[in-house]
Write a protein that holds these residues in place. Structure first.
Motif, short mmCIF file in Angstrom:
data_model
loop_
_atom_site.label_atom_id
_atom_site.label_comp_id
_atom_site.label_asym_id
_atom_site.label_seq_id
_atom_site.Cartn_x
_atom_site.Cartn_y
_atom_site.Cartn_z
N HIS A 215 -7.14 9.12 -5.25
CA HIS A 215 -6.30 8.23 -4.44
C HIS A 215 -7.11 7.03 -3.98
CE1 HIS A 215 -3.01 7.08 -1.78
NE2 HIS A 215 -3.90 6.89 -0.82
N ARG A 216 -6.47 5.87 -4.01
CA ARG A 216 -7.08 4.65 -3.49
C ARG A 216 -6.47 4.31 -2.13
NH1 ARG A 216 -7.43 -0.33 -7.38
NH2 ARG A 216 -9.15 1.01 -8.10
N PHE A 217 -7.33 4.27 -1.12
CA PHE A 217 -6.94 3.76 0.19
C PHE A 217 -7.16 2.25 0.15
CE2 PHE A 217 -8.06 8.17 0.85
CZ PHE A 217 -7.15 8.62 1.79
N LEU A 218 -6.11 1.49 0.30
CA LEU A 218 -6.18 0.05 0.14
C LEU A 218 -6.84 -0.62 1.34
CD1 LEU A 218 -2.59 -0.59 -1.28
CD2 LEU A 218 -4.73 -0.41 -2.57
N ALA A 219 -7.36 -1.82 1.13
CA ALA A 219 -7.90 -2.60 2.23
C ALA A 219 -6.81 -2.82 3.28
CB ALA A 219 -8.43 -3.94 1.72
N GLY A 220 -7.18 -2.69 4.53
CA GLY A 220 -6.22 -2.80 5.63
C GLY A 220 -5.59 -1.49 6.02
N HIS A 221 -5.69 -0.46 5.15
CA HIS A 221 -5.18 0.86 5.48
C HIS A 221 -6.23 1.63 6.27
CE1 HIS A 221 -1.66 1.32 2.46
NE2 HIS A 221 -1.84 0.04 2.75
#
Length: 275
Positions: A215-221
């Motif tokens: 899973h990729r946690f996006l920037a800002g998350h």
């Protein structure tokens, strides 16, 4: 499935692995084209001897959050551990908490068990990734949340939570969940794990292995770790008495203590992509 893959690979068997973004039933609907095509190609190669290998790599996985397929030589891939410490006041950060920091406490009552929300269950109406905000507002659920990420973070493998746990009633469970919190505050489960405890292991550092994920946690998350005393009925509630969950009739609550300073430091280990 992952254990089957691992055992075959350790034996030197030529084995392939495909993991898509599907629940149990969606594998036969949304994932049918991918699964059937790859299965027929594999059978053609190994049984019909057609001489061709169409699969570009032994392992193909979907990285959720990024919405992309990734080809790997093996699972899990080479990663580095990123350690996040549970903080007093509900934080989650790389820096350890002050050694004098007090704990976080919550109560679990089997007469009003913490409910299950989403996750790995067969019923498509309640399974998969769900908004956890209502669950997180319950008094028997504590959360620890990071600051917004400044750049994307790819987690590939099996996260491990090390919870320094104390309880006034040793007949207790621990349910730990990792969530992805978007910019608007929606908290969505991406992985979780469960441990049933007893007198021998309830008051100590409890290691909880969460389900494997890509899973990729996006920037800002933000990353959020939930800790609670169960997820009923996905796992039968702990009655708090040592009686069998299916036949026991007596109920006893428990008060839990999660240490992050005095008494020890709880932390989350994340297998993150290198580079």
């Amino acid at each position: 499935m992952l254990e089957q893959y691992d055992r075959l690979r350790q034996r030197g068997v030529d084995v392939g692995l495909t993991i898509g973004p599907w629940t149990h039933l969606q594998t036969g609907t949304q994932g049918a084209a991918t699964v059937m095509t790859e299965a027929l190609d594999w059978l053609g190669e190994h049984l019909a001897g057609d001489g061709g290998r169409r699969r570009p790599s032994p392992v193909r996985i979907t990285v959720t959050g990024a919405g992309e397929w990734r080809d790997l030589e093996s699972w899990p891939p080479q990663t580095r551990d990123r350690v996040l410490h549970l903080q007093p006041g509900g934080g989650l950060a790389e820096d350890p908490p002050p050694s004098a920091a007090g704990p976080t406490t919550f109560a679990y009552d089997p007469a009003d068990p913490t409910p299950a929300v989403g996750g790995q269950v067969v019923n498509p109406a309640i399974s998969g990734r769900r908004d956890n905000r209502r669950l997180e507002r319950r008094a028997d659920v504590v959360t620890f949340t990071s600051a917004p990420l400044t750049e994307p973070l790819d987690v590939l493998g099996t996260p491990v939570a090390e919870i320094v746990h104390e309880t006034d009633n040793p007949w207790a469970d621990l349910f730990v969940r990792l969530c992805d919190v978007g910019r608007g505050g929606r908290s969505v489960n991406v992985s979780d794990g469960f441990r049933r405890l007893g007198p021998d292991d309830a008051n100590r550092t409890v290691e909880v292995q969460l389900d494997a994920l890509a899973h990729r946690f996006l920037a800002g998350h933000r990353l959020r770790l939930q800790v609670s005393g169960g997820a009923h009925p996905r796992w039968a509630r702990n009655l708090g008495t040592g009686q069998p969950p299916a036949t026991g009739t007596d109920l006893a609550p428990s008060v839990r203590t999660i240490c992050h300073g005095v008494g020890g430091a709880s932390r989350l280990r994340l297998p993150c992509a290198e580079g």
